[in-house]
Design an enzyme around this catalytic site. Structure first.
Site, PDB file in Angstrom:
ATOM      1  N   HIS A 216       3.196  -2.752   4.589  1.00 34.01           N
ATOM      2  CA  HIS A 216       4.178  -2.785   3.752  1.00 34.01           C
ATOM      3  C   HIS A 216       5.440  -2.696   4.598  1.00 34.01           C
ATOM      4  O   HIS A 216       5.728  -2.086   5.666  1.00 34.01           O
ATOM      5  CB  HIS A 216       4.037  -1.426   2.933  1.00 34.01           C
ATOM      6  CG  HIS A 216       3.168  -1.733   1.414  1.00 34.01           C
ATOM      7  ND1 HIS A 216       3.437  -2.040   0.619  1.00 34.01           N
ATOM      8  CD2 HIS A 216       2.002  -1.409   1.606  1.00 34.01           C
ATOM      9  CE1 HIS A 216       2.533  -2.353  -0.341  1.00 34.01           C
ATOM     10  NE2 HIS A 216       1.423  -1.727   0.448  1.00 34.01           N
TER      11      HIS A 216
ATOM     12  N   LYS B 286       7.551   5.225 -10.162  1.00 32.93           N
ATOM     13  CA  LYS B 286       8.803   4.414 -10.849  1.00 32.93           C
ATOM     14  C   LYS B 286       8.954   4.366 -12.227  1.00 32.93           C
ATOM     15  O   LYS B 286       9.908   4.443 -12.818  1.00 32.93           O
ATOM     16  CB  LYS B 286       8.742   3.036 -10.098  1.00 32.93           C
ATOM     17  CG  LYS B 286       9.914   2.157 -10.568  1.00 32.93           C
ATOM     18  CD  LYS B 286      10.152   0.988  -9.621  1.00 32.93           C
ATOM     19  CE  LYS B 286       9.114   0.130  -9.539  1.00 32.93           C
ATOM     20  NZ  LYS B 286       9.049  -0.758 -10.498  1.00 32.93           N
TER      21      LYS B 286
END
Length: 920
Positions: A138, A583
């Protein structure tokens, strides 16, 4: 008395001395680069930052030229990096000191095994426990590989600081060498000129295995067995730690991951571990000079020696050396066979004597590759037995023991590679296959029940594949089938363990899992009785986590699924997504939904006679499930950890935890101890209270979710605020990973990947995902009835999950800075957008007050004095970077910087991420 953590050293005096020295050297180098007059600007900036005179600081920064910005931003980016190295060195020193003086600390493996040894099932647990850190690519590791290599040299030099200070080594020469490396790092490009490719990411992560992880995992496993043996428990080849990897196999949203990268990932792994074995055999060859005139080896060692093609005339009476030569020759042939090329020497830790080692295999007596690691281990065992027969048990320890242990752990590859793809891609591929086979013309339009009926009919009743050479395939389908074909070939070549899982991102239904089964069936990895690759659903959003119980209950009810699971020792892995759930609903809603989902999924597994194991998709930041690993594991629901747990290690966290073998050992030790302790201990003080705690959390989390979504999804100005008052646009252009910042063009928050979302909030110092919605939700509960604050305080003291939840918020708040965040808000173009900041500010202040009240603390980080001290020492440096970044973003967006100057912004992004240490 509670055991102390070793998250960082308490020896602040040594760190202060080292930092002062590093700062002095960096200042001298920078003065030489820009001159005394220009350096006075840096000095004035530092004074203003330390005084927190941000108004004047802003004015000074605004008057710095673009040319001066380059060196100044570099200076303030390198300084936090050097502080990090000093702290890491001292942590490594502290770890060694605590172990060598037999001092107890929280998570120490010796204490964990001692406590477990007295339990009836202690031996079974120790043999079965398996913790799997999964290294991913990532894009939050912003530093170049070159910079990491230079910091490694500085790290090694600082390890010698105490010796230099005491006169054990020459102080002046030590200072000169340290100065040289700081000068090199100051004059090396911090930022990559080009975006990383997947092959670069594969190569980069291998340095952690080569430099620390192979040694740390091997040493820890050996210690694990020895500690158990000390308490009368003989363990049969335990694997408390094995490694996993996503790099090369994770194609979710990354079009650059292909069949070729999957093959490369496995091949490079084989190359690295076989080079490690070859190096060890070289060392053994040099040291095992035992003469047959003095010590008679057994017949098996004599046989191995007789097969050696070592041409040296001096080895006639040295059978062990010749045996090691023969084993090494077979390893070289194995490497050629598995990697299709001779050794590339990725490491240079031990050189080879080419005159003795490079003799070619003769046609009359060819050297054959090993068929498997078992055969390699058998040859080593023969040597071990011969040494035991002769009373030379002491000679087994060291390199021979280490390489034998490494073979048990790694075999001929380092880490099992996960494959991952989004469920929508799999659906599109299956729809194309079904249409091409004239079975269903429009699969995607079917209901969920109809989809499952069609898929199960193909899986259970139709032995033939759907694809045909006579039917043209889309590029997408060709690419997907090629990856699965490569996976099958790698499993046939390297063994079943090389690829064990395929993860389905955005799992929303049972059909998502059967669609993957169809794709695996196409290449022979799934049939009616067996699944050679485990199908792993990933539940990510709040809604999907809420639905996970029903989805898995339906999936596990099918007989064919039970057959597949039976071939995997009755385990079914489920991956939990921390990023998207945060999120989607905010920190509290994410944490609590994940906690409840584990309880529910564990219960469903028990109903169906299946062991549910969890794969935690945690990032570096609190907003993505980060935080201290020991606390994170021990705060999981009791019963959710059977004997296996997997968790992702991402971005800059890999460097922080595994960049040094001593620190790597410590972090792996924490993972094992935490997992065992959570398996056997009900952490909560009074288990009978848990139901009332859950009711309280349900109420608080509902409010928190509402508050969070009201701002993020209902406020019409929030989207613009995020994109204008944070460096998200600049982060997206930073060359820090091979994967795009979004799966598609970004038109809304939901389309943005969680990593740049969190990374950008870290850069503007709001740390929004780690706390927003927490304060108001708790305040509402406290105001609802007298005594509610005391109830929350009691929960904090007695419930590890709740304690960890709030401690993470505490840490995030301590790294935020609303004065700096206000300056970022001024980057927004309209007042309506800028006003979003005041909503955030009000919630931040409320959250801080409420958290301190529940903790009964006067200030943040009272429970973590070492982090508090660390932040205090580094905040002035990277606070400056924020003001520089804001000014540079203004200039960039107003076309006052050219394209070459954009890297100045990227330098500040690097420095801020370095200072925060867990940014994405």
């Amino acid at each position: 008395m509670p055991l102390k953590k070793l998250e960082s050293s308490n020896n602040q005096t040594i760190i202060a001395e080292e930092v002062a020295l590093l700062k002095e050297m960096l200042e001298n180098i920078t003065r030489r680069m820009i001159g005394d007059d220009a350096f006075t600007v840096i000095e004035s900036i530092m004074v203003l930052s330390e005084k927190q005179d941000y108004i004047e600081l802003e004015k000074v920064v605004a008057n710095i030229s673009n040319q001066e910005m380059e060196v100044i931003s570099r200076y303030f980016s390198i300084l936090p990096l050097l502080i990090n190295i000093s702290e890491d060195v001292d942590l490594a020193y502290e770890i060694n000191h605590q172990n060598n003086t037999d001092t107890d600390y929280l998570g120490k493996l010796a204490l964990t095994i001692k406590d477990l040894a007295g339990k009836d099932n202690g031996k079974d647990i120790l043999e079965q426990v398996n913790v799997v850190p999964v290294l991913t690519a990532h894009p939050t590791q912003v530093q170049r590989k070159t910079i990491l290599e230079l910091t490694t040299h500085i790290h090694k030099l600082l390890r010698k600081y105490r010796d230099a200070k005491a006169g054990v080594i020459n102080l002046e020469k030590w200072r000169q060498e340290l100065y040289r490396y700081i000068e090199m790092i100051m004059q090396t490009d911090i930022i990559r000129e080009k975006k990383l490719q997947v092959k670069n990411e594969i190569k980069n992560v291998m340095q952690y295995y080569d430099g620390s992880l192979i040694q740390a995992v091997t040493k820890l496993t050996t210690e694990y067995k020895n500690l158990a043996q000390k308490h009368g428990l003989e363990l049969d080849n335990p694997k408390p730690i094995t490694m996993g990897m996503w790099i090369g196999g994770d194609r979710d949203g990354n079009p650059f991951v292909t069949a070729e990268t999957l093959c490369l990932s496995a091949t490079v792994q084989s190359e690295v571990i076989l080079n490690y074995y070859i190096d060890k055999l070289a060392a053994l060859y040099r040291t095992f000079s035992l003469s047959s005139t003095l010590v008679q080896p057994n017949s098996e060692v004599e046989r191995l020696a007789s097969l050696s093609q070592d041409q040296s005339i001096y080895r006639g009476n040295e059978p062990y050396r010749r045996a090691f030569h023969y084993i090494q020759s077979r390893l070289k042939q194995t490497q050629i066979q598995l990697t299709n090329q001779p050794a590339a020497r990725m490491s240079s830790s031990v050189g080879l004597n080419t005159s003795a080692w490079s003799s070619p295999a003769s046609l009359e007596n060819p050297i054959l590759a090993y068929d498997s690691p078992v055969d390699f281990k058998a040859d080593l065992k023969a040597i071990e037995q011969s040494l035991l027969d002769n009373g030379n048990s002491a000679l087994i320890e060291g390199d021979l023991r280490e390489v034998m242990q490494a073979v048990d752990i790694f075999g001929f590859f380092l880490a099992s590679i996960d494959m991952r793809q989004d469920s929508s891609v799999q659906e599109a591929c299956v729809a194309e296959l079904l249409k091409g086979a004239n079975i269903v013309d429009d699969y995607s339009s079917l209901s969920e029940t109809e989809k499952c009926d069609v898929l199960l009919q193909q899986l259970m009743e139709e032995p033939r594949t759907l694809s045909s050479a006579a039917v043209a395939k889309s590029d997408l389908l060709e690419k997907e089938l090629a990856i699965y074909t490569t996976a099958r070939e790698l499993k046939d070549k390297l063994g079943e363990e090389v690829i064990k899982q395929h993860i389905i991102s955005h799992t929303e239904s049972v059909s998502d899992m059967f669609e993957l089964a169809i794709m695996l069936k196409e290449v022979g990895l799934v049939d009616q009785q067996r699944a050679r690759v485990q199908i792993v659903p990933l539940f990510e959003t709040i809604e999907d986590l809420d639905n996970a119980r029903d989805i898995m209950a339906a999936y596990l009810s099918h007989d064919i699924v039970k057959s597949w699971i039976a071939t995997n020792r009755n385990y079914q892995e489920i991956m939990l997504g921390y990023s998207d759930s945060n999120k989607d609903g905010g920190y509290l809603a994410s944490g609590w939904t994940l906690y409840k989902a584990q309880n529910e999924l564990t219960a469903i597994g028990e109903e169906h006679g299946v062991k549910i194991t969890f794969f935690h998709g945690r990032g570096g930041t609190v907003g993505r499930g980060g935080g201290p690993s020991y606390d994170a594991i021990t705060s999981q629901p009791f019963g959710s950890i059977k004997d296996r747990i997997r968790l992702t290690e991402q971005g800059e966290i890999i460097e922080n935890k595994y960049g040094n073998k001593d620190v790597a050992y410590y972090h792996l030790e924490m993972l094992i101890s935490a997992s065992i302790n959570r398996m056997v201990t009900q952490m909560i003080t009074d288990p009978n209270e848990i139901d009332s705690f859950r009711e309280i959390m349900d109420s608080i989390v509902a409010d928190s979710n509402t508050i969070y979504r009201k701002l993020v999804f209902d406020n019409p100005h929030f989207y613009d605020y995020f994109f204008e008052a944070s460096p998200i646009k600049e982060v997206s252009s930073l060359n820090i990973g091979s994967r795009p910042a979004a799966r598609k063009t970004i038109t809304e928050i939901t389309g943005l990947r969680a990593i740049p979302w969190v990374f950008s909030w870290s850069q503007n110092r709001i740390m929004f995902p780690g706390w927003y919605g927490v304060g108001s939700a708790f305040k509402r509960y406290i105001d609802r009835a007298q005594g509610n604050l005391e109830r929350l305080q009691h929960m904090y003291q007695t419930w590890p999950f709740f304690h960890s939840l709030l401690s993470n918020v505490d840490m995030v708040l301590s790294k935020s800075n609303m004065n700096i965040a206000f300056q970022y808000a001024q980057l927004a173009e309209s007042q309506d957008v800028r006003d979003v900041f005041y909503e955030i500010l009000d919630e931040w202040q409320l959250t801080k007050n409420v958290i301190l009240a529940i903790q009964d603390h006067d200030d943040l980080l009272e429970d973590n004095p070492s982090l508090k001290h660390s932040l205090k020492s580094r905040l002035p440096y990277f606070n400056v970077l924020n003001y520089i970044q804001i000014e540079l973003i203004k200039r960039w967006r107003n076309n006052q910087l050219d394209e070459n100057d954009e890297k100045l912004i990227h330098t500040t992004i690097n420095g801020i991420a370095t200072g925060l240490r867990n940014s994405g």
